[in-house]
Write a protein that holds these residues in place. Structure first.
Motif, PDB file in Angstrom:
ATOM      1  N   PHE A   1      37.277  35.668  54.329  1.00  0.00           N
ATOM      2  CA  PHE A   1      37.062  34.781  53.280  1.00  0.00           C
ATOM      3  C   PHE A   1      38.474  34.715  52.587  1.00  0.00           C
ATOM      4  CE2 PHE A   1      32.956  36.673  53.529  1.00  0.00           C
ATOM      5  CZ  PHE A   1      32.011  35.375  53.048  1.00  0.00           C
ATOM      6  N   LEU A   2      38.883  33.212  52.387  1.00  0.00           N
ATOM      7  CA  LEU A   2      40.168  32.899  51.859  1.00  0.00           C
ATOM      8  C   LEU A   2      40.143  32.223  50.487  1.00  0.00           C
ATOM      9  CD1 LEU A   2      41.862  31.788  55.102  1.00  0.00           C
ATOM     10  CD2 LEU A   2      42.031  33.992  54.163  1.00  0.00           C
ATOM     11  N   ASP A   3      38.828  32.366  49.827  1.00  0.00           N
ATOM     12  CA  ASP A   3      38.895  31.684  48.458  1.00  0.00           C
ATOM     13  C   ASP A   3      38.961  32.711  47.713  1.00  0.00           C
ATOM     14  OD1 ASP A   3      36.061  31.457  49.771  1.00  0.00           O
ATOM     15  OD2 ASP A   3      36.032  31.498  47.538  1.00  0.00           O
ATOM     16  N   LEU A   4      38.858  32.261  46.280  1.00  0.00           N
ATOM     17  CA  LEU A   4      38.984  33.317  44.992  1.00  0.00           C
ATOM     18  C   LEU A   4      37.794  33.098  44.274  1.00  0.00           C
ATOM     19  CD1 LEU A   4      42.580  33.581  44.263  1.00  0.00           C
ATOM     20  CD2 LEU A   4      41.422  35.439  45.175  1.00  0.00           C
ATOM     21  N   GLU A   5      36.608  32.689  44.891  1.00  0.00           N
ATOM     22  CA  GLU A   5      35.430  32.545  43.991  1.00  0.00           C
ATOM     23  C   GLU A   5      35.134  33.574  43.137  1.00  0.00           C
ATOM     24  OE1 GLU A   5      30.635  31.330  45.000  1.00  0.00           O
ATOM     25  OE2 GLU A   5      32.240  31.559  46.406  1.00  0.00           O
ATOM     26  N   ASP A   6      34.713  33.324  42.046  1.00  0.00           N
ATOM     27  CA  ASP A   6      34.181  34.484  40.819  1.00  0.00           C
ATOM     28  C   ASP A   6      35.266  35.528  40.972  1.00  0.00           C
ATOM     29  OD1 ASP A   6      31.740  32.857  40.396  1.00  0.00           O
ATOM     30  OD2 ASP A   6      30.847  34.057  42.194  1.00  0.00           O
ATOM     31  N   ASP A   7      34.911  36.817  41.253  1.00  0.00           N
ATOM     32  CA  ASP A   7      35.829  38.000  40.884  1.00  0.00           C
ATOM     33  C   ASP A   7      36.160  38.440  42.484  1.00  0.00           C
ATOM     34  OD1 ASP A   7      33.587  39.059  41.467  1.00  0.00           O
ATOM     35  OD2 ASP A   7      33.706  40.682  39.990  1.00  0.00           O
ATOM     36  N   HIS A   8      35.866  37.758  43.313  1.00  0.00           N
ATOM     37  CA  HIS A   8      36.082  38.235  44.770  1.00  0.00           C
ATOM     38  C   HIS A   8      37.602  38.337  45.046  1.00  0.00           C
ATOM     39  CE1 HIS A   8      31.855  36.567  45.238  1.00  0.00           C
ATOM     40  NE2 HIS A   8      31.844  38.103  45.127  1.00  0.00           N
ATOM     41  N   ARG A   9      37.893  39.183  45.936  1.00  0.00           N
ATOM     42  CA  ARG A   9      39.386  39.136  46.588  1.00  0.00           C
ATOM     43  C   ARG A   9      39.271  38.530  47.838  1.00  0.00           C
ATOM     44  NH1 ARG A   9      41.319  43.911  43.875  1.00  0.00           N
ATOM     45  NH2 ARG A   9      40.033  44.121  41.824  1.00  0.00           N
ATOM     46  N   ILE A  10      40.464  38.039  48.157  1.00  0.00           N
ATOM     47  CA  ILE A  10      40.573  37.530  49.583  1.00  0.00           C
ATOM     48  C   ILE A  10      40.812  38.408  50.683  1.00  0.00           C
ATOM     49  CG2 ILE A  10      42.401  36.446  51.239  1.00  0.00           C
ATOM     50  CD1 ILE A  10      43.193  34.828  48.816  1.00  0.00           C
TER      51      ILE A  10
END
Length: 324
Positions: free
Chosen positions: A145-154
């Motif tokens: 995953f390469l996006d920063l949706e919510d509090d997620h990390r790449i």
């Protein structure tokens, strides 16, 4: 006299261990150095989860430079056949593809079916087949995953898709878990996809049903470092949505014990010989970091919370139902 065991339960390298219990016997498959004649994935056999012997290699494949690293096999029994899911790619871990092989016997030989399960992605690993109570099969696996949706990390995370057939996905993956915490750090300033990221990782899905809930266990962090450990997310259905339990900013189930055990993770689950106990099977480094070896520990439920004494490194009571 009570039988005991001490980790590791097998002396040779056996990373990403998956255990299939079939007709009262245990079959273990893992990531390890290649065998003679292009043998990949050692197969171990046991009657008790404690004493294991080698039964050969699951699959043979000729050398193919740049595409010669075989990772994380898991096996499902369905339709009278044994289906092995695994990835093959390069040592850098940037080009891995999920594949499936089939055998008539749990020790193989498995024959690759020439199918890429997720052909549109250059990186997919750690396939985990899961059969729900109604007989429907699902496949949990890892993608980037390469996006920063919510509090997620790449970084690397886990998705799930329905298996339309044992060798074909429905093509409707849903997110299960993504890295979100500091302990999920894989590597700072990692060069990936023509950019540089602080890369985080959750991987190695394994699912259990308990109390009507679906627990997807995962490993997080850097596989060769002390931050690698085990945690989980929970849902009401195999496709989710999955939620994090309280305290998920730390590894909830298992973590390194510096000076004794490093990097416990990439687990599977099975039951004791008499079926009365849940057991977790995982790999861990020795303190000299010479290799990741197969370990087992009992999994105990405290209400809706899974717990374990692991990673253990001292002598423990063996799985229930063993015959001395």
């Amino acid at each position: 006299m009570l039988k005991t065991y001490c980790n590791p339960v097998y002396p040779e390298i056996m990373a990403d261990p998956f255990v299939l219990k079939h007709e009262g016997r245990y079959y273990a498959y893992g990531t390890a150095p290649d065998g003679p004649g292009g043998g990949r994935f050692p197969v171990l056999v046991s009657n008790d989860l404690v004493d294991w012997h080698r039964a050969g290699y699951a699959i043979s494949a000729p050398a193919d430079p740049g595409n010669d690293h075989f990772w994380a096999p898991e096996v499902a029994f369905s339709e009278g056949k044994f289906w092995m899911y695994y990835s093959r790619g390069d040592v850098e871990g940037k080009h891995q593809k999920l594949r499936v092989a089939v055998a008539d016997n749990p020790v193989g030989p498995f024959v690759d079916q020439g199918v890429l399960l997720v052909p549109n992605l250059q990186f997919s690993i750690d396939a985990h087949p899961f059969r729900d109570k109604d007989g429907q099969w699902y496949l949990y696996y890892c993608v980037d995953f390469l996006d920063l949706e919510d509090d997620h990390r790449i970084g690397t995370g886990i998705v799930v898709d329905r298996l339309a057939r044992m060798d074909r996905l429905a093509g409707e993956p849903r997110t299960v878990a993504r890295p979100h915490a500091d302990w999920h750090l894989f590597k700072k300033q990692r060069a990936m996809y023509d950019a540089v990221y602080d890369w985080h990782t959750v991987e190695g899905a394994s699912v259990l049903i308990h109390g009507g809930k679906y627990y997807c266990f995962y490993s997080g962090g850097a596989w060769e470092k002390e931050n690698y450990g085990l945690s989980y997310v929970v849902a009401d259905h195999p496709l989710g949505p999955f939620t994090r339990p309280e305290g998920s900013d730390e590894a909830l189930l298992m973590r390194s014990r510096p000076g004794n055990v490093i990097g416990p993770g990439h687990n599977s689950f099975t039951t004791s010989p008499d079926g009365s106990q849940d057991w977790i099977v995982y790999h861990a480094w020795d303190t000299a970091m010479t290799g990741r070896r197969m370990c087992i520990d009992r999994l105990v439920w405290d209400g809706g919370r899974p717990t374990t004494a692991g990673p253990t490194f001292t002598r423990q009571p063996a799985p229930a139902g063993l015959v001395l």
